[in-house]
Design a protein around this motif. Structure first.
Motif, mmCIF file in Angstrom:
data_model
loop_
_atom_site.group_PDB
_atom_site.id
_atom_site.type_symbol
_atom_site.label_atom_id
_atom_site.label_comp_id
_atom_site.label_asym_id
_atom_site.label_seq_id
_atom_site.Cartn_x
_atom_site.Cartn_y
_atom_site.Cartn_z
ATOM 1 N N LEU A 25 6.964 -18.998 23.509
ATOM 2 C CA LEU A 25 7.777 -18.591 22.365
ATOM 3 C C LEU A 25 8.444 -19.806 21.724
ATOM 4 O O LEU A 25 8.784 -20.772 22.413
ATOM 5 N N VAL A 26 8.644 -19.743 20.416
ATOM 6 C CA VAL A 26 9.348 -20.804 19.702
ATOM 7 C C VAL A 26 10.366 -20.171 18.763
ATOM 8 O O VAL A 26 10.279 -18.992 18.417
ATOM 9 N N SER A 27 11.317 -20.974 18.357
ATOM 10 C CA SER A 27 12.262 -20.573 17.325
ATOM 11 C C SER A 27 11.807 -21.194 16.010
ATOM 12 O O SER A 27 11.495 -22.390 15.968
ATOM 13 N N VAL A 28 11.723 -20.383 14.966
ATOM 14 C CA VAL A 28 11.228 -20.848 13.668
ATOM 15 C C VAL A 28 12.414 -21.015 12.721
ATOM 16 O O VAL A 28 13.148 -20.053 12.465
ATOM 17 N N HIS A 29 12.599 -22.207 12.196
ATOM 18 C CA HIS A 29 13.687 -22.509 11.277
ATOM 19 C C HIS A 29 13.095 -22.824 9.908
ATOM 20 O O HIS A 29 12.267 -23.731 9.770
ATOM 21 N N SER A 30 13.495 -22.076 8.895
ATOM 22 C CA SER A 30 13.029 -22.321 7.532
ATOM 23 C C SER A 30 14.177 -22.057 6.571
ATOM 24 O O SER A 30 14.667 -20.938 6.469
ATOM 25 N N HIS A 31 14.603 -23.112 5.879
ATOM 26 C CA HIS A 31 15.773 -23.035 5.004
ATOM 27 C C HIS A 31 16.937 -22.467 5.824
ATOM 28 O O HIS A 31 17.304 -23.029 6.844
ATOM 29 N N ARG A 32 17.492 -21.328 5.419
ATOM 30 C CA ARG A 32 18.591 -20.735 6.193
ATOM 31 C C ARG A 32 18.123 -19.615 7.112
ATOM 32 O O ARG A 32 18.950 -18.940 7.732
ATOM 33 N N SER A 33 16.832 -19.401 7.184
ATOM 34 C CA SER A 33 16.301 -18.301 7.991
ATOM 35 C C SER A 33 15.986 -18.766 9.410
ATOM 36 O O SER A 33 15.574 -19.910 9.628
ATOM 37 N N ARG A 34 16.183 -17.857 10.347
ATOM 38 C CA ARG A 34 15.840 -18.099 11.744
ATOM 39 C C ARG A 34 15.005 -16.931 12.230
ATOM 40 O O ARG A 34 15.342 -15.770 11.995
ATOM 41 N N ALA A 35 13.934 -17.214 12.921
ATOM 42 C CA ALA A 35 13.056 -16.168 13.444
ATOM 43 C C ALA A 35 12.432 -16.660 14.739
ATOM 44 O O ALA A 35 12.647 -17.802 15.158
ATOM 45 N N SER A 36 11.665 -15.789 15.358
ATOM 46 C CA SER A 36 10.912 -16.149 16.546
ATOM 47 C C SER A 36 9.435 -16.272 16.183
ATOM 48 O O SER A 36 8.988 -15.785 15.146
ATOM 49 N N GLU A 50 8.249 -11.848 6.798
ATOM 50 C CA GLU A 50 9.479 -11.438 6.137
ATOM 51 C C GLU A 50 10.660 -12.327 6.534
ATOM 52 O O GLU A 50 11.609 -12.497 5.766
ATOM 53 N N ALA A 51 10.612 -12.912 7.711
ATOM 54 C CA ALA A 51 11.704 -13.739 8.208
ATOM 55 C C ALA A 51 11.535 -15.206 7.838
ATOM 56 O O ALA A 51 12.386 -16.035 8.174
ATOM 57 N N LEU A 52 10.444 -15.532 7.140
ATOM 58 C CA LEU A 52 10.150 -16.911 6.771
ATOM 59 C C LEU A 52 10.626 -17.161 5.346
ATOM 60 O O LEU A 52 10.330 -16.380 4.434
ATOM 61 N N ALA A 53 11.372 -18.245 5.145
ATOM 62 C CA ALA A 53 11.885 -18.553 3.807
ATOM 63 C C ALA A 53 10.730 -18.809 2.842
ATOM 64 O O ALA A 53 9.636 -19.226 3.235
ATOM 65 N N ASP A 54 10.975 -18.558 1.561
ATOM 66 C CA ASP A 54 9.941 -18.725 0.544
ATOM 67 C C ASP A 54 9.743 -20.180 0.136
ATOM 68 O O ASP A 54 8.754 -20.517 -0.510
ATOM 69 N N GLU A 55 10.675 -21.030 0.463
ATOM 70 C CA GLU A 55 10.563 -22.436 0.076
ATOM 71 C C GLU A 55 11.275 -23.301 1.100
ATOM 72 O O GLU A 55 12.011 -22.810 1.955
ATOM 73 N N GLY A 56 11.037 -24.601 0.993
ATOM 74 C CA GLY A 56 11.688 -25.536 1.904
ATOM 75 C C GLY A 56 10.839 -25.857 3.125
ATOM 76 O O GLY A 56 9.768 -25.277 3.337
ATOM 77 N N VAL A 108 10.659 -7.000 24.744
ATOM 78 C CA VAL A 108 10.475 -7.929 23.635
ATOM 79 C C VAL A 108 11.010 -9.285 24.071
ATOM 80 O O VAL A 108 12.203 -9.438 24.348
ATOM 81 N N VAL A 109 10.111 -10.259 24.164
ATOM 82 C CA VAL A 109 10.494 -11.628 24.510
ATOM 83 C C VAL A 109 10.497 -12.427 23.224
ATOM 84 O O VAL A 109 9.502 -12.481 22.499
ATOM 85 N N ALA A 110 11.636 -13.027 22.913
ATOM 86 C CA ALA A 110 11.802 -13.729 21.639
ATOM 87 C C ALA A 110 12.701 -14.933 21.860
ATOM 88 O O ALA A 110 12.859 -15.421 22.987
ATOM 89 N N THR A 111 13.261 -15.443 20.757
ATOM 90 C CA THR A 111 14.255 -16.506 20.845
ATOM 91 C C THR A 111 15.488 -16.090 20.058
ATOM 92 O O THR A 111 15.402 -15.324 19.101
ATOM 93 N N ASP A 112 16.617 -16.594 20.467
ATOM 94 C CA ASP A 112 17.876 -16.334 19.774
ATOM 95 C C ASP A 112 18.751 -17.566 19.964
ATOM 96 O O ASP A 112 18.974 -17.989 21.103
ATOM 97 N N ARG A 113 19.183 -18.135 18.847
ATOM 98 C CA ARG A 113 19.914 -19.412 18.878
ATOM 99 C C ARG A 113 19.089 -20.480 19.594
ATOM 100 O O ARG A 113 19.605 -21.274 20.398
ATOM 101 N N PRO A 150 18.076 -10.399 13.822
ATOM 102 C CA PRO A 150 17.090 -10.987 12.892
ATOM 103 C C PRO A 150 16.360 -12.196 13.478
ATOM 104 O O PRO A 150 15.161 -12.372 13.232
ATOM 105 N N ALA A 151 17.049 -13.019 14.253
ATOM 106 C CA ALA A 151 16.413 -14.211 14.815
ATOM 107 C C ALA A 151 15.350 -13.873 15.860
ATOM 108 O O ALA A 151 14.530 -14.725 16.215
ATOM 109 N N GLN A 152 15.367 -12.625 16.358
ATOM 110 C CA GLN A 152 14.378 -12.216 17.357
ATOM 111 C C GLN A 152 13.128 -11.618 16.722
ATOM 112 O O GLN A 152 12.144 -11.350 17.417
ATOM 113 N N GLU A 153 13.158 -11.433 15.408
ATOM 114 C CA GLU A 153 11.982 -10.907 14.713
ATOM 115 C C GLU A 153 10.847 -11.924 14.823
ATOM 116 O O GLU A 153 11.038 -13.120 14.630
ATOM 117 N N GLY A 154 9.652 -11.443 15.135
ATOM 118 C CA GLY A 154 8.520 -12.329 15.364
ATOM 119 C C GLY A 154 8.251 -12.585 16.832
ATOM 120 O O GLY A 154 7.324 -13.323 17.192
#
Length: 288
Positions: A25-36, A50-56, A108-113, A150-154
């Motif tokens: 698992l990884v944490s995905v950082h895009s602009h101000r969005s955080r997801a797994s 849906e959790a991935l920023a549109d730009e940046g 559900v195994v994800a990432t958070d912070r 929200p950060a656990q989505e994905g």
């Protein structure tokens, strides 16, 4: 030494399942969005579109705390699947084609912070394929009675045996799972083409109410599109497709999935009150 109680044994088994899966698992950082996200193939990460920023810029953070730059290989908003490329050696997850039974346990195994996380719940719905509001074909209806940030989505949805059967996403009022069959189908196209083919009529439509139902008025026509080639004009009102009365513009758009490209459809219109019929070969929607 006494044997473990059934609850202790279950607890240990669940902890082992999480421990085996968390390194992928990884944490995905895009602009101000955080997801797994999770490793699908070497160097390829799947996350929730849906959790991935549109730009940046996009960055993934690994279980050891390190960060790696990622690029978007492709994304499909209709199935909520996005594919990222990143130079990592994370072990890919083996996705299982199984669809869990109603009432089965799910983790559900994800990432958070940026740290691994786990949530336990039940499969609250398990059914047949369905179409998303955005027109994507989802191979099975799977809902989970579990709370996700929200950060656990994905993150990955696992059964009690530790098999990953899909990706957990936040749907309207519930947690949904994008099943393995959908992930494999869509991600393979995103890997090779960077996009999912969608049907294209080359029309701008506006819903209109008719005496005998609903129609779609042609507001503009792509002169290089398939409808123009068939003879449809601005001002025509579409009333039926393949002898099926039109139920709305959105419903018509949802029929233009990947399988529609190249098919020939019979489009019934009214022009100045007179009925006409055209055969339109569905094209492929050009990239925006």
């Amino acid at each position: 030494m006494t044997d473990l109680s059934p609850l202790s044994a279950l607890s240990s088994a669940l902890a082992d399942v999480v421990a085996r899966t968390a390194p992928s698992l990884v944490s995905v950082h895009s602009h101000r969005s955080r997801a797994s996200g999770f490793a699908w193939k070497p160097g390829l990460i799947i996350t929730a579109d849906e959790a991935l920023a549109d730009e940046g810029e996009v960055e993934i953070r690994l279980a050891d705390g390190s960060a790696v730059a990622a690029t978007i290989a492709g994304r499909d908003h209709t199935t909520d699947i996005a594919l990222l490329r990143a130079n990592t050696d994370i072990a890919p997850v083996k996705l299982a084609a199984t669809v869990p039974a109603l009432g089965a346990l799910s983790i559900v195994v994800a990432t958070d912070r940026s740290a691994p996380s786990a949530s336990l719940g039940l499969v609250s719905a398990s059914g047949q394929s369905w179409r998303s509001l955005r027109g994507g074909d989802i191979d099975a209806r799977i809902e989970l009675d579990v709370r996700l940030r929200p950060a656990q989505e994905g993150g990955l949805a696992l059964n009690a045996a530790g098999e990953a059967f899909g990706m957990a996403v936040l749907g309207p009022r519930r947690v949904l799972v994008i099943p393995t069959a959908t992930i494999e189908r869509v991600a393979a196209q995103l890997e090779t083409r960077g996009r999912i083919a969608r049907g294209y009529l080359g029309l701008g439509l506006q819903p209109v109410r008719l005496d005998d139902g609903i129609g779609a008025m042609v507001m503009n026509v792509d002169k290089a599109g398939p409808s123009a080639a068939a003879g449809i004009r601005q001002g025509d009102v579409i009333v039926a497709v393949n002898d099926q009365k039109l139920s709305g513009v959105r419903a018509l758009s949802r029929t233009l999935g990947p399988a529609s490209v190249g098919s020939v459809v019979d489009v019934a219109v009214r022009r100045g009150g007179e009925p006409l019929s055209f055969k339109v070969t569905v094209g492929e929607r050009p990239e925006a």
